[in-house]
Motif scaffolding. Structure first.
Motif, mmCIF file in Angstrom:
data_model
loop_
_atom_site.group_PDB
_atom_site.id
_atom_site.type_symbol
_atom_site.label_atom_id
_atom_site.label_comp_id
_atom_site.label_asym_id
_atom_site.label_seq_id
_atom_site.Cartn_x
_atom_site.Cartn_y
_atom_site.Cartn_z
ATOM 1 N N ASP A 207 96.945 -85.704 23.642
ATOM 2 C CA ASP A 207 97.754 -86.624 22.494
ATOM 3 C C ASP A 207 99.122 -86.105 22.359
ATOM 4 O OD1 ASP A 207 98.052 -88.262 20.482
ATOM 5 O OD2 ASP A 207 97.040 -87.161 18.868
ATOM 6 N N GLY B 299 100.454 -87.542 18.932
ATOM 7 C CA GLY B 299 99.998 -86.393 17.770
ATOM 8 C C GLY B 299 100.569 -85.173 17.761
ATOM 9 N N GLU C 6 90.599 -88.685 11.142
ATOM 10 C CA GLU C 6 91.766 -87.621 10.926
ATOM 11 C C GLU C 6 91.426 -86.199 10.783
ATOM 12 O OE1 GLU C 6 93.763 -89.085 7.484
ATOM 13 O OE2 GLU C 6 95.038 -90.614 8.649
ATOM 14 N N THR D 45 93.617 -84.070 13.379
ATOM 15 C CA THR D 45 95.301 -84.006 12.744
ATOM 16 C C THR D 45 95.381 -82.940 11.626
ATOM 17 O OG1 THR D 45 95.592 -86.268 13.320
ATOM 18 C CG2 THR D 45 97.115 -85.148 11.986
ATOM 19 N N LYS D 46 94.329 -82.858 10.937
ATOM 20 C CA LYS D 46 94.438 -82.026 9.733
ATOM 21 C C LYS D 46 94.147 -80.655 10.117
ATOM 22 C CE LYS D 46 94.039 -80.577 5.473
ATOM 23 N NZ LYS D 46 93.653 -78.873 5.735
ATOM 24 N N GLU E 1 97.338 -79.392 12.001
ATOM 25 C CA GLU E 1 98.320 -79.001 10.893
ATOM 26 C C GLU E 1 98.108 -77.530 10.323
ATOM 27 O OE1 GLU E 1 98.040 -82.361 8.242
ATOM 28 O OE2 GLU E 1 99.361 -83.640 9.449
ATOM 29 N N GLN F 269 104.661 -91.721 9.612
ATOM 30 C CA GLN F 269 103.058 -91.290 9.574
ATOM 31 C C GLN F 269 102.051 -92.393 9.769
ATOM 32 O OE1 GLN F 269 102.595 -88.179 9.327
ATOM 33 N NE2 GLN F 269 100.511 -88.499 10.042
ATOM 34 N N VAL F 270 102.283 -93.555 9.286
ATOM 35 C CA VAL F 270 101.369 -94.706 9.447
ATOM 36 C C VAL F 270 101.108 -94.990 10.971
ATOM 37 C CG1 VAL F 270 101.014 -97.338 8.947
ATOM 38 C CG2 VAL F 270 101.968 -95.572 7.405
ATOM 39 N N ASN G 189 99.376 -92.561 12.678
ATOM 40 C CA ASN G 189 97.928 -92.450 12.549
ATOM 41 C C ASN G 189 97.291 -93.703 13.259
ATOM 42 O OD1 ASN G 189 98.087 -90.482 10.693
ATOM 43 N ND2 ASN G 189 98.458 -91.755 8.893
ATOM 44 N N THR H 14 96.888 -92.958 16.914
ATOM 45 C CA THR H 14 95.800 -91.780 16.883
ATOM 46 C C THR H 14 94.408 -92.394 16.924
ATOM 47 O OG1 THR H 14 97.163 -89.709 16.237
ATOM 48 C CG2 THR H 14 94.763 -89.601 16.067
ATOM 49 N N ARG H 15 94.066 -93.371 16.149
ATOM 50 C CA ARG H 15 92.733 -94.078 16.075
ATOM 51 C C ARG H 15 92.611 -94.761 17.210
ATOM 52 N NH1 ARG H 15 93.888 -92.876 10.888
ATOM 53 N NH2 ARG H 15 92.212 -92.593 9.412
#
Length: 208
Positions: A18, A21, A92, A95-96, A99, A176-177, A180, A183-184
């Motif tokens: 990714d 990401g 998500e 991603t969390k 981070e 960010q949108v 996301n 990523t999906r």
């Protein structure tokens, strides 16, 4: 390696690693550094990840054999691992987690983040390592096929390097949108590929 096989290998590694990401995390980990320092960290992290993934691509199956783990069994286990990664991407959670890893690194020290957490576990993590072993395991002692898989992996890491060098611009363009959404979409592709790995393992075991 045929064109469809090369495309499948590229998609599998691209989705697992990714690069898109990772770009915002690279920005966060190198915040306050000048362009020269960021470039050096990007090159070093991709170089270390290349070495790690090459090591597991070449010797991974031998390690499995030493441990008494058959390739079909590892295909099923690897497919399940990749499916869990796909679920994390769709909801998500990955991603969390990434981070959090980046934040813990920032809190603990201000030294070079190229080896940890960038090279491992963010680039060369469990998912990408398992994918390399699975893809090279399909080669069945064909060194040309195995070399092609490593070539595809190098192309994906080159994409990671490119995203790192353009991380700031990419983050502003996509927002960010946008990140996301991508990523999906990649998570959906990875879910389908992981199911295929499980089915291949079950066929090899004679279950299907």
């Amino acid at each position: 390696m045929t064109s469809p096989e090369a495309i499948t290998a590229f998609v599998a590694l691209f989705v697992v690693i990714d690069p898109i990401g990772l770009a915002p995390l690279f920005v966060a980990l190198t915040q306050g550094m000048d362009a020269k320092a960021r470039r050096a960290i990007a090159l070093r992290s991709c170089g270390v990840a290349l070495g790690l993934l090459t090591l597991f691509g070449v010797a991974g199956e031998a390690v499995l054999g030493f441990l008494g783990i058959s390739m079909p069994a590892f295909r099923i286990a690897g497919g399940i691992l990749l499916f869990l990664t796909a679920l994390d991407m769709l909801f998500e959670r990955r991603t969390k987690r990434r981070e959090d890893q980046a934040a813990s690194k920032e809190d603990s020290a201000t030294d070079d983040p190229s080896v940890f957490p960038l090279a491992t576990p963010l680039i060369a993590g469990p998912g990408s390592i398992a994918t390399m072993i699975l893809l090279t395991g399909e080669a069945e002692a064909d060194w040309v096929h195995s070399a092609a898989v490593h070539g595809v992996m190098a192309v994906v890491l080159f994409c990671v390097l490119g995203m790192f060098l353009l991380a700031g611009v990419l983050e502003r363009l996509l927002g960010q949108v946008g990140i996301n959404v991508i990523t999906r979409l990649l998570g959906m592709l990875l879910a389908a590929l992981s199911v295929q790995f499980v089915l291949n393992g079950m066929i090899d075991l004679g279950v299907l």
